[in-house]
Design a protein around this motif. Structure first.
Motif, PDB file in Angstrom:
ATOM      1  N   VAL A  37     -37.848 -32.656 -14.812  1.00  0.00           N
ATOM      2  CA  VAL A  37     -37.233 -32.304 -16.090  1.00  0.00           C
ATOM      3  C   VAL A  37     -35.712 -32.262 -15.960  1.00  0.00           C
ATOM      4  O   VAL A  37     -34.973 -32.763 -16.822  1.00  0.00           O
ATOM      5  CB  VAL A  37     -37.774 -30.951 -16.595  1.00  0.00           C
ATOM      6  CG1 VAL A  37     -37.017 -30.497 -17.832  1.00  0.00           C
ATOM      7  CG2 VAL A  37     -39.259 -31.055 -16.902  1.00  0.00           C
ATOM      8  N   THR A  38     -35.226 -31.661 -14.876  1.00  0.00           N
ATOM      9  CA  THR A  38     -33.781 -31.551 -14.665  1.00  0.00           C
ATOM     10  C   THR A  38     -33.140 -32.916 -14.496  1.00  0.00           C
ATOM     11  O   THR A  38     -32.055 -33.180 -15.028  1.00  0.00           O
ATOM     12  CB  THR A  38     -33.491 -30.687 -13.426  1.00  0.00           C
ATOM     13  OG1 THR A  38     -34.153 -29.432 -13.572  1.00  0.00           O
ATOM     14  CG2 THR A  38     -32.009 -30.444 -13.274  1.00  0.00           C
ATOM     15  N   PRO A 327     -38.625 -19.457  -5.800  1.00  0.00           N
ATOM     16  CA  PRO A 327     -38.011 -20.391  -4.829  1.00  0.00           C
ATOM     17  C   PRO A 327     -38.185 -21.849  -5.213  1.00  0.00           C
ATOM     18  O   PRO A 327     -37.344 -22.691  -4.886  1.00  0.00           O
ATOM     19  CB  PRO A 327     -38.746 -20.073  -3.516  1.00  0.00           C
ATOM     20  CG  PRO A 327     -39.999 -19.381  -3.911  1.00  0.00           C
ATOM     21  CD  PRO A 327     -39.681 -18.641  -5.170  1.00  0.00           C
ATOM     22  N   GLY A 328     -39.264 -22.176  -5.934  1.00  0.00           N
ATOM     23  CA  GLY A 328     -39.459 -23.547  -6.398  1.00  0.00           C
ATOM     24  C   GLY A 328     -38.374 -23.972  -7.368  1.00  0.00           C
ATOM     25  O   GLY A 328     -37.847 -25.087  -7.290  1.00  0.00           O
ATOM     26  N   LEU A 329     -38.006 -23.069  -8.282  1.00  0.00           N
ATOM     27  CA  LEU A 329     -36.936 -23.368  -9.244  1.00  0.00           C
ATOM     28  C   LEU A 329     -35.592 -23.488  -8.546  1.00  0.00           C
ATOM     29  O   LEU A 329     -34.775 -24.360  -8.883  1.00  0.00           O
ATOM     30  CB  LEU A 329     -36.882 -22.278 -10.322  1.00  0.00           C
ATOM     31  CG  LEU A 329     -38.106 -22.151 -11.239  1.00  0.00           C
ATOM     32  CD1 LEU A 329     -37.915 -21.005 -12.220  1.00  0.00           C
ATOM     33  CD2 LEU A 329     -38.355 -23.455 -11.995  1.00  0.00           C
ATOM     34  N   GLY A 358     -28.734 -27.043 -17.924  1.00  0.00           N
ATOM     35  CA  GLY A 358     -30.134 -26.859 -18.264  1.00  0.00           C
ATOM     36  C   GLY A 358     -30.838 -25.750 -17.533  1.00  0.00           C
ATOM     37  O   GLY A 358     -32.033 -25.840 -17.257  1.00  0.00           O
ATOM     38  N   ASN A 359     -30.087 -24.670 -17.189  1.00  0.00           N
ATOM     39  CA  ASN A 359     -30.737 -23.559 -16.501  1.00  0.00           C
ATOM     40  C   ASN A 359     -31.810 -22.924 -17.372  1.00  0.00           C
ATOM     41  O   ASN A 359     -32.829 -22.455 -16.868  1.00  0.00           O
ATOM     42  CB  ASN A 359     -29.689 -22.515 -16.105  1.00  0.00           C
ATOM     43  CG  ASN A 359     -28.786 -23.005 -14.990  1.00  0.00           C
ATOM     44  OD1 ASN A 359     -29.222 -23.793 -14.157  1.00  0.00           O
ATOM     45  ND2 ASN A 359     -27.546 -22.571 -14.972  1.00  0.00           N
ATOM     46  N   LEU A 360     -31.558 -22.895 -18.680  1.00  0.00           N
ATOM     47  CA  LEU A 360     -32.552 -22.317 -19.584  1.00  0.00           C
ATOM     48  C   LEU A 360     -33.815 -23.168 -19.613  1.00  0.00           C
ATOM     49  O   LEU A 360     -34.932 -22.634 -19.662  1.00  0.00           O
ATOM     50  CB  LEU A 360     -31.963 -22.180 -20.996  1.00  0.00           C
ATOM     51  CG  LEU A 360     -30.857 -21.128 -21.168  1.00  0.00           C
ATOM     52  CD1 LEU A 360     -30.337 -21.133 -22.598  1.00  0.00           C
ATOM     53  CD2 LEU A 360     -31.385 -19.736 -20.815  1.00  0.00           C
ATOM     54  N   ILE A 361     -33.624 -24.496 -19.580  1.00  0.00           N
ATOM     55  CA  ILE A 361     -34.789 -25.385 -19.555  1.00  0.00           C
ATOM     56  C   ILE A 361     -35.568 -25.196 -18.259  1.00  0.00           C
ATOM     57  O   ILE A 361     -36.805 -25.164 -18.250  1.00  0.00           O
ATOM     58  CB  ILE A 361     -34.341 -26.855 -19.707  1.00  0.00           C
ATOM     59  CG1 ILE A 361     -33.620 -27.065 -21.041  1.00  0.00           C
ATOM     60  CG2 ILE A 361     -35.543 -27.781 -19.594  1.00  0.00           C
ATOM     61  CD1 ILE A 361     -34.488 -26.834 -22.252  1.00  0.00           C
ATOM     62  N   THR A 362     -34.832 -25.051 -17.158  1.00  0.00           N
ATOM     63  CA  THR A 362     -35.484 -24.832 -15.861  1.00  0.00           C
ATOM     64  C   THR A 362     -36.264 -23.529 -15.884  1.00  0.00           C
ATOM     65  O   THR A 362     -37.398 -23.451 -15.384  1.00  0.00           O
ATOM     66  CB  THR A 362     -34.434 -24.797 -14.738  1.00  0.00           C
ATOM     67  OG1 THR A 362     -33.693 -26.016 -14.754  1.00  0.00           O
ATOM     68  CG2 THR A 362     -35.096 -24.625 -13.388  1.00  0.00           C
ATOM     69  N   ILE A 367     -41.476 -20.393 -16.644  1.00  0.00           N
ATOM     70  CA  ILE A 367     -42.332 -19.563 -17.512  1.00  0.00           C
ATOM     71  C   ILE A 367     -43.577 -20.342 -17.924  1.00  0.00           C
ATOM     72  O   ILE A 367     -44.690 -19.794 -17.975  1.00  0.00           O
ATOM     73  CB  ILE A 367     -41.538 -19.105 -18.751  1.00  0.00           C
ATOM     74  CG1 ILE A 367     -40.394 -18.175 -18.321  1.00  0.00           C
ATOM     75  CG2 ILE A 367     -42.451 -18.412 -19.756  1.00  0.00           C
ATOM     76  CD1 ILE A 367     -39.458 -17.803 -19.441  1.00  0.00           C
ATOM     77  N   PHE A 368     -43.386 -21.638 -18.205  1.00  0.00           N
ATOM     78  CA  PHE A 368     -44.521 -22.477 -18.592  1.00  0.00           C
ATOM     79  C   PHE A 368     -45.548 -22.546 -17.472  1.00  0.00           C
ATOM     80  O   PHE A 368     -46.760 -22.447 -17.714  1.00  0.00           O
ATOM     81  CB  PHE A 368     -43.999 -23.874 -18.946  1.00  0.00           C
ATOM     82  CG  PHE A 368     -45.079 -24.876 -19.252  1.00  0.00           C
ATOM     83  CD1 PHE A 368     -45.829 -24.782 -20.412  1.00  0.00           C
ATOM     84  CD2 PHE A 368     -45.338 -25.918 -18.367  1.00  0.00           C
ATOM     85  CE1 PHE A 368     -46.824 -25.714 -20.682  1.00  0.00           C
ATOM     86  CE2 PHE A 368     -46.325 -26.849 -18.634  1.00  0.00           C
ATOM     87  CZ  PHE A 368     -47.067 -26.745 -19.798  1.00  0.00           C
TER      88      PHE A 368
END
Length: 807
Positions: A37-38, A327-329, A358-362, A367-368
């Motif tokens: 996504v990033t 840690p994955g993010l 895009g930290n919010l998207i990450t 959360i998803f």
């Protein structure tokens, strides 16, 4: 609540390895999904940000050849409201750079160079951003500004001295700055703008025979309104615009295409991996419920409700997920940065490190993933509601399952498949696979995905590394030598053609050039698809046969006469034309009615181009020989280097010869470098996940069958043979998955990827299938599964038969 908390901690302590492996699986799933996504988001954002920062042009016009008056065109656009026009910048074309003091790079010496007469900064459109060197209004005398796309790729630094060939003489200039030049700074460069001092330009370039050409950029306040401006422009000048016109889509294409393709592959596989992770969690919970059916029945008999039993699993896996997702993010940000910057390195300024947005998207991705884990846990742990305490305590399972198992034991099986005569190790291995159906499905699916990822990565990298074999399918030729004109006044078409044709080593030769044509709306056309917007595109001209040079088409055939034309798929789409249709094309001010004989794909210009024979130009110009390139095929390919050297020595004042292999290596080596990192990451991730899941699943199955294996050991079967039989069953299973994965990686995934590349002028992805390498990479899947299975079966070797039987 305390009971839920205590039981949750007990599960975490009791099954440390299993919980750790599931946590690692969630981490890797999050890593791949967040990275994809990033990458997709930041690829477009970083280019758009730089384009806006430099007030980048939406259209770049090249004016010359006396088709339109450059001053008139510039004045017209300069007066338009809602359009910002750049200065009219003179330039001449040279070929090749020689980095003094370093070994000569053939790829560098074949670049097409636009030697720009640099006006004073700042620029209203296409401002230059300094990456290295001191910023100034213009280059100082004796120096140049070099674009990052060339400097980074060929390791040229500030202070290096570069040599340039004019055909008649050579001159040297020192690099004083490295700049980001957005319109001509994309990856895979074959041409570049060299920004010169005005005095150097007058002394070294303008003194050469020929006339200046001009570039100007247009930036629209609302790019969607550009069509109306062009309609007004053509009405005012009375003719279609016949010069070069590079659109925003063409400018951005090579910046975005590689990361878009990589990001798409990663997000597709990230979703698949997430589904595998959820299936694994569901499998683990279901197995845990079945294994502890009696214990759950006792706990429920003591008063713990089904809701609280679900809460135990929910708390356990939510905690594991949170500790894995974070840690994955974090890791995805670093990997994303490496992938994006490797493909968009030409946009790096070196002054400040680029940070991904895009930290919010990450965070939303994290959360998803957490929500998916929670939902999966709720769905699978809901089975605890079906546990009846009395049946669980009495049978250790539900009464219906107990009845089914009893019938199975008491009924004589007459299966078609019988293991009576099969080797004992095969029977044990296949029994382990066939009995645990969910685990079998999971491992088959995982083997298929891993094999597909490894095969796809290998096929893509191998195909681009050996792109010489498929050049015609990318829209290029398949000749042996390129011969480029570098000094028009010293060039004699007749003399050189005669010399090459008489050379017995030369099989055939085709002289090529290009012009810009336009298809304008014709109000008299009765066709329901009458075009309403002019289409401006490059028309490639060949004095010779396109088929002999190696050009190919997707539909129909190449043009052969003065009444024929082949068009790129993007032109065909815009004009809504098929083979056999007629188009009216304006070429150098003359109208030609041509029949479409073929449609082809080409990564260059996004297939916004066409092909005609030189006979089309000779209709109005019988002596036409305005060629700038020759394609040469040899009788023996081994003579390529020898002939290239001979041509460069004999015609050094007018021509530059280069092998096609050198040219393709220079153009596509960046593509290979951009692919290796992400495909390697995905391959390693899926290999690790395969080992982890096979290890975890096999370990669960071995614990369930502990009594059986204890009996095997007690009657004399060694631990090594038992472990070998278990491993053989998993290897057979993964082999099936690998075979399916080969099909997916070779055919299905490239088909999906091809749909992404359609916007970039490629309808059918040209691949080279090296089956030896494909099978070898598919076997990695089998090896990984075998190692995971063998490691998990160590439990059999380290436990005594007596304890196994008791358990």
């Amino acid at each position: 609540m305390y009971a839920v908390y205590s039981l949750c901690l007990a599960n975490l302590r009791k099954k440390k390895i299993q919980n750790g492996l599931i946590g690692l699986l969630i981490l890797l799933s999050t890593l791949l999904l967040s990275t994809s996504v990033t990458v997709i988001m930041n690829t477009s954002n970083l280019f758009t940000d730089m384009h806006n920062k430099t007030h980048g042009s939406h259209e770049l016009l090249t004016l010359g050849n006396e088709i339109h008056d450059p001053q008139m065109v510039h004045q017209w656009w300069n007066k338009q409201e809602g359009v910002t026009s750049s200065k009219l910048i003179p330039f001449r074309v040279l070929v090749g750079i020689n980095n003094q003091g370093k070994e000569q790079d053939e790829a560098l010496s074949s670049l097409q160079l636009y030697m720009m007469d640099t006006p004073s900064r700042p620029y209203a459109v296409d401002e230059l951003i300094f990456a290295q060197g001191n910023e100034s209004l213009t280059p100082e005398k004796g120096t140049i500004w070099l674009p990052t796309s060339i400097a980074y790729l060929y390791e040229i630094s500030v202070g290096d001295t570069l040599g340039f060939k004019t055909g008649e003489s050579n001159f040297e200039l020192k690099v004083s700055a490295i700049i980001v030049d957005v319109p001509y700074g994309a990856p895979f460069p074959t041409e570049a703008r060299i920004w010169m001092n005005h005095q150097d330009y007058n002394e070294q370039i303008q003194s050469l025979a020929g006339k200046d050409q001009y570039m100007m950029g247009l930036r629209f306040d609302d790019y969607s309104q550009s069509t109306s401006y062009w309609e007004k422009f053509e009405q005012d000048i009375g003719t279609p615009y016949l010069g070069s016109r590079m659109s925003f889509g063409e400018i951005s294409a090579f910046y975005l295409v590689m990361n878009k393709a990589i990001g798409f592959i990663m997000i597709f596989l990230g979703i698949v991996m997430m589904l595998v992770a959820l299936f694994t969690i569901g499998f683990t919970i279901s197995d845990d419920i079945l294994s502890n059916y009696k214990t759950i029945g006792v706990i429920k008999a003591l008063g713990l409700s089904s809701r609280r039993m679900i809460g135990i699993y929910l708390t356990q896996y939510a905690l594991i997920a949170i500790l894995s997702i974070i840690p994955g993010l974090i890791a995805s940000q670093w990997i994303s940065s490496v992938i994006v910057e490797s493909a968009l390195s030409s946009l790096k300024t070196g002054v400040t490190e680029s940070s991904l947005g895009g930290n919010l998207i990450t965070l939303a991705v994290g959360i998803f993933v957490l929500m998916l884990v929670v939902i999966s846990v709720l769905v699978y742990s809901n089975k605890t509601r079906l546990v009846q305490p009395m049946q669980a305590i009495r049978y250790g399972m539900s009464e219906s399952d107990n009845s089914t198992m009893t019938k199975r034991l008491t009924t004589k099986e007459n299966n078609i498949m019988s293991f009576e005569r099969a080797p004992l190790l095969v029977v044990i291995g296949l029994r382990n696979v066939l009995k645990n159906r969910k685990a079998t499905l999971l491992m088959t699916l995982l083997s298929t995905i891993m094999s597909a990822v490894l095969v796809l990565g290998f096929v893509l990298i191998y195909s681009i590394s050996n792109i010489k074999q498929t050049l015609p399918l990318w829209g290029y030729d398949s000749s042996d030598i390129y011969l480029r004109v570098v000094n028009v006044p010293a060039f004699s078409y007749e003399e050189i053609s005669k010399k090459l044709v008489s050379d017995p080593r030369v099989k055939n030769i085709g002289w090529a050039g290009y012009v810009f044509g336009v298809v304008s709306p014709d109000k008299n056309l009765s066709s329901e698809h009458a075009n309403t917007q002019p289409v401006n595109f490059q028309i490639n001209i060949l004095d010779g046969r396109f088929d002999e040079i190696g050009f190919t088409t997707l539909k129909g055939e190449n043009p052969q006469s003065k009444n024929e034309i082949a068009i790129g798929i993007s032109v065909a789409k815009k004009l809504k034309k098929e083979v056999g249709d007629v188009v009216e094309v304006y070429i150098e001010g003359n109208k030609h009615t041509l029949t479409v004989t073929g449609i082809y794909q080409a990564v260059a210009n996004q297939s916004i181009s066409a092909r005609v024979t030189a006979d089309v130009l000779k209709v109005n110009h019988p002596d036409y020989n305005d060629y700038n390139l020759a394609y040469i095929n040899l009788v023996d390919h081994r003579d390529t280097d020898l002939i290239v050297n001979e041509l460069n020595v004999k015609y050094k004042d007018s021509l530059s010869a280069q092998s096609v292999q050198t040219a393709t290596d220079a153009t596509f080596k960046q593509a290979v470098a951009s692919l290796i990192l992400p495909m390697s990451i995905m391959g390693l991730l899926f290999t690790g996940v395969t080992c982890i899941i096979v290890y975890s699943t096999s370990r669960i199955n071995i614990r369930k069958e502990s009594k059986i294996y204890g009996i095997y050991k007690s009657i004399g079967l060694t631990s090594t043979k038992i472990r070998l039989s278990i491993t053989l069953g998993i290897v057979a299973l993964s082999s099936l998955g690998a075979v399916i994965g080969i099909f997916v990686g070779v055919y299905l995934l490239p088909m999906i990827l091809g749909s992404i590349l359609l916007d970039y002028g490629i309808a059918e992805l040209p691949l080279i299938l090296n089956w030896g390498g494909i099978i070898a990479f598919a076997c990695v899947t089998i090896i990984a599964a075998g190692l995971g299975s063998w490691a998990s079966s160590r439990l059999v070797a380290t436990t005594s038969p007596h304890i196994l039987v008791i358990e």
